[in-house]
Scaffold this motif. Structure first.
Motif, PDB file in Angstrom:
ATOM      1  N   ASP A 139     -40.852 -36.074  79.164  1.00  0.00           N
ATOM      2  CA  ASP A 139     -40.346 -35.091  78.846  1.00  0.00           C
ATOM      3  C   ASP A 139     -40.663 -33.767  78.576  1.00  0.00           C
ATOM      4  O   ASP A 139     -41.733 -33.491  77.503  1.00  0.00           O
ATOM      5  CB  ASP A 139     -39.042 -35.207  77.846  1.00  0.00           C
ATOM      6  N   PRO A 140     -40.686 -32.601  79.370  1.00  0.00           N
ATOM      7  CA  PRO A 140     -41.651 -31.565  78.978  1.00  0.00           C
ATOM      8  C   PRO A 140     -40.965 -30.829  77.662  1.00  0.00           C
ATOM      9  O   PRO A 140     -41.922 -29.723  77.407  1.00  0.00           O
ATOM     10  CB  PRO A 140     -41.431 -30.489  80.269  1.00  0.00           C
ATOM     11  N   TYR A 141     -39.876 -31.144  77.351  1.00  0.00           N
ATOM     12  CA  TYR A 141     -39.566 -30.541  76.062  1.00  0.00           C
ATOM     13  C   TYR A 141     -40.306 -30.866  74.980  1.00  0.00           C
ATOM     14  O   TYR A 141     -40.480 -29.782  74.247  1.00  0.00           O
ATOM     15  CB  TYR A 141     -38.012 -31.071  75.747  1.00  0.00           C
TER      16      TYR A 141
ATOM     17  N   LEU B 293     -43.772 -30.954  75.285  1.00  0.00           N
ATOM     18  CA  LEU B 293     -44.825 -30.129  75.578  1.00  0.00           C
ATOM     19  C   LEU B 293     -44.438 -28.758  74.987  1.00  0.00           C
ATOM     20  O   LEU B 293     -45.130 -28.263  74.188  1.00  0.00           O
ATOM     21  CB  LEU B 293     -45.223 -30.051  76.839  1.00  0.00           C
TER      22      LEU B 293
ATOM     23  N   LYS C 247     -47.495 -23.507  80.632  1.00  0.00           N
ATOM     24  CA  LYS C 247     -46.387 -24.587  80.871  1.00  0.00           C
ATOM     25  C   LYS C 247     -45.279 -24.480  80.092  1.00  0.00           C
ATOM     26  O   LYS C 247     -44.011 -24.595  80.526  1.00  0.00           O
ATOM     27  CB  LYS C 247     -47.042 -25.985  81.459  1.00  0.00           C
ATOM     28  N   ALA C 248     -45.469 -24.369  78.804  1.00  0.00           N
ATOM     29  CA  ALA C 248     -44.595 -24.266  77.735  1.00  0.00           C
ATOM     30  C   ALA C 248     -43.700 -23.365  77.680  1.00  0.00           C
ATOM     31  O   ALA C 248     -42.561 -23.334  77.813  1.00  0.00           O
ATOM     32  CB  ALA C 248     -45.298 -24.676  76.259  1.00  0.00           C
TER      33      ALA C 248
ATOM     34  N   TYR D 146     -41.553 -23.405  80.877  1.00  0.00           N
ATOM     35  CA  TYR D 146     -40.199 -24.314  80.673  1.00  0.00           C
ATOM     36  C   TYR D 146     -39.124 -23.596  79.741  1.00  0.00           C
ATOM     37  O   TYR D 146     -38.011 -23.742  79.880  1.00  0.00           O
ATOM     38  CB  TYR D 146     -40.738 -25.647  79.908  1.00  0.00           C
TER      39      TYR D 146
ATOM     40  N   VAL E  33     -41.176 -27.625  85.856  1.00  0.00           N
ATOM     41  CA  VAL E  33     -42.533 -27.928  84.935  1.00  0.00           C
ATOM     42  C   VAL E  33     -42.487 -29.374  84.643  1.00  0.00           C
ATOM     43  O   VAL E  33     -41.490 -29.867  84.470  1.00  0.00           O
ATOM     44  CB  VAL E  33     -42.407 -27.386  83.714  1.00  0.00           C
ATOM     45  N   THR E  34     -43.284 -30.087  84.800  1.00  0.00           N
ATOM     46  CA  THR E  34     -43.616 -31.698  84.431  1.00  0.00           C
ATOM     47  C   THR E  34     -44.867 -31.631  83.040  1.00  0.00           C
ATOM     48  O   THR E  34     -45.385 -30.683  83.001  1.00  0.00           O
ATOM     49  CB  THR E  34     -44.048 -32.334  85.743  1.00  0.00           C
ATOM     50  N   CYS E  35     -44.743 -32.772  82.701  1.00  0.00           N
ATOM     51  CA  CYS E  35     -45.630 -33.101  81.744  1.00  0.00           C
ATOM     52  C   CYS E  35     -45.905 -34.440  81.506  1.00  0.00           C
ATOM     53  O   CYS E  35     -45.226 -35.349  82.030  1.00  0.00           O
ATOM     54  CB  CYS E  35     -44.894 -32.685  80.364  1.00  0.00           C
ATOM     55  N   THR E  36     -47.369 -34.883  81.327  1.00  0.00           N
ATOM     56  CA  THR E  36     -47.954 -36.085  81.565  1.00  0.00           C
ATOM     57  C   THR E  36     -48.441 -36.579  80.019  1.00  0.00           C
ATOM     58  O   THR E  36     -48.346 -35.521  79.299  1.00  0.00           O
ATOM     59  CB  THR E  36     -49.042 -36.229  82.401  1.00  0.00           C
TER      60      THR E  36
ATOM     61  N   GLU F 270     -51.239 -34.849  78.857  1.00  0.00           N
ATOM     62  CA  GLU F 270     -51.092 -33.490  78.584  1.00  0.00           C
ATOM     63  C   GLU F 270     -50.420 -33.414  76.989  1.00  0.00           C
ATOM     64  O   GLU F 270     -50.805 -32.732  76.335  1.00  0.00           O
ATOM     65  CB  GLU F 270     -50.194 -32.612  79.623  1.00  0.00           C
TER      66      GLU F 270
END
Length: 258
Positions: free
Chosen positions: A176-178, A180, A222-223, A226, A233-236, A239
Motif C-alpha cells: 500500500d503506497p500509504y 511509503l 512519490k510520497a 500520493y 502511485v505504486t510502492c514495492t 522501496e
C-alpha cells in the motif's frame, strides 16, 4: 469534500450534542490549518475548548456523536481532535484529555503536545470563539524541539524493526503506497521543526526531506504525489526497505542537530 464542508458538518453535530454555553471555542488544526488538506487523504483535526470538564453524560454523548459521524461519513474524513478546558490551553501538562483518533472517541485520551499548540497559535482556523491567534498558546521553543526529538526516538525510530518483515518479501511485491507516504514525510516534518521551529505540512516535508537526503528524492517525490491524489502511485517492498533506511537517517540527523 472540502475541509470547510467537513468542519461545518462536525460543528453542527457538536453544537447539537453539547450545551451551547459549554463551548468556548472550536478550531481547525492539522493538515487543513497547514494548507495541506487533501480530500480522501486527510483527516479533519479540531481542538474544542470547553467551559468545564466533561461529565460522564457528556462523554457518552460525544462518543455517540463521533460514532454517528464515522458511520455516515461516506467519502468524507475522519473527525479527530482534542477536548480541553481553558486551564490547559498551551499548558505543558501530562493531564489526559478526551480525544478522537481515526474517528473513534476515547474518553481517557492522552496529553496534549507542543505541536498542537504551535499549529493553533500560528495557523489555527477559528470556527467558534476567540480568534486562535488571540489565545496566546505558543509553546516554548525548547519544549517544541525536545518533544519532536523525543517523538522521533520513541515512535519513528522503532519503525526500523519493520525491516525483517519486508526483507522476507519479494522485492517487487506491491505494498500500500500509504505506507511509503507516511514514512517518507512524517519524520521529516519533525526534523524541520527541530531545525527551523516551523511546523510544516506533509507535502512540504517531502520536499524538505529530499533536500536533506537527495539519494531518497525519488521516494519523497512519490510520497508527495500520493498525498496530492495521484492514484497511479505504486510502492514495492524494496522501496519500503529504502524508506525505512530514510527514516533511520532522518532520526540520526535530528539527534545530531544542535
Amino acid at each position: 469534500m472540502s475541509y470547510e464542508q467537513a468542519a461545518d458538518r462536525y460543528l453542527k453535530a457538536l453544537e447539537a450534542t453539547l450545551a451551547p454555553d459549554m463551548l468556548r471555542g472550536v478550531y481547525v488544526v492539522g493538515s487543513a490549518a497547514l494548507g495541506g488538506w487533501r480530500p480522501g487523504r486527510s483527516d479533519l483535526d479540531v481542538l474544542v475548548v470547553l467551559d468545564r470538564p466533561m461529565t460522564a453524560s457528556d462523554l457518552a454523548m460525544t462518543g455517540e456523536m463521533h460514532a454517528e459521524l464515522e458511520a455516515t461519513r461516506a467519502a468524507g474524513p475522519h473527525c479527530d481532535g482534542h477536548y480541553v478546558t481553558p486551564d490547559l490551553l498551551g499548558a505543558r501538562s501530562q493531564t489526559k484529555v478526551p480525544v478522537a483518533v481515526d474517528g473513534v472517541f476515547k474518553p481517557e485520551g492522552h496529553a496534549t503536545d507542543p505541536v498542537l499548540w504551535a499549529i493553533l497559535d500560528r495557523h489555527g482556523v477559528t470556527l467558534r470563539g476567540p480568534q486562535a491567534s488571540d489565545l496566546m498558546v505558543a509553546p516554548d521553543p525548547e519544549w517544541l524541539r525536545e518533544w519532536n526529538r523525543g517523538n522521533l526516538e520513541s515512535y519513528w525510530r522503532t519503525h526500523v524493526g519493520y525491516r525483517s518483515h519486508f526483507s522476507e518479501q519479494n522485492p517487487d511485491s506491491l505494498v500500500d503506497p500509504y505506507l511509503l507516504a507516511w514514512e517518507a514525510t512524517g519524520p521529516g516534518r519533525l526534523h524541520a521543526t527541530i531545525a527551523t521551529g516551523e511546523v510544516i505540512s506533509k507535502e512540504a516535508a517531502a520536499d524538505y526531506t529530499a533536500g536533506l537526503f537527495p539519494g531518497y528524492a525519488d521516494l519523497c517525490a512519490k510520497a508527495k504525489a500520493y498525498r496530492l491524489g495521484d492514484e497511479t502511485v505504486t510502492c514495492t517492498a524494496a522501496e519500503v526497505l529504502r524508506v525505512i533506511d530514510l527514516v533511520e537517517a532522518v532520526c540520526n540527523s535530528a539527534k545530531e542537530w544542535p
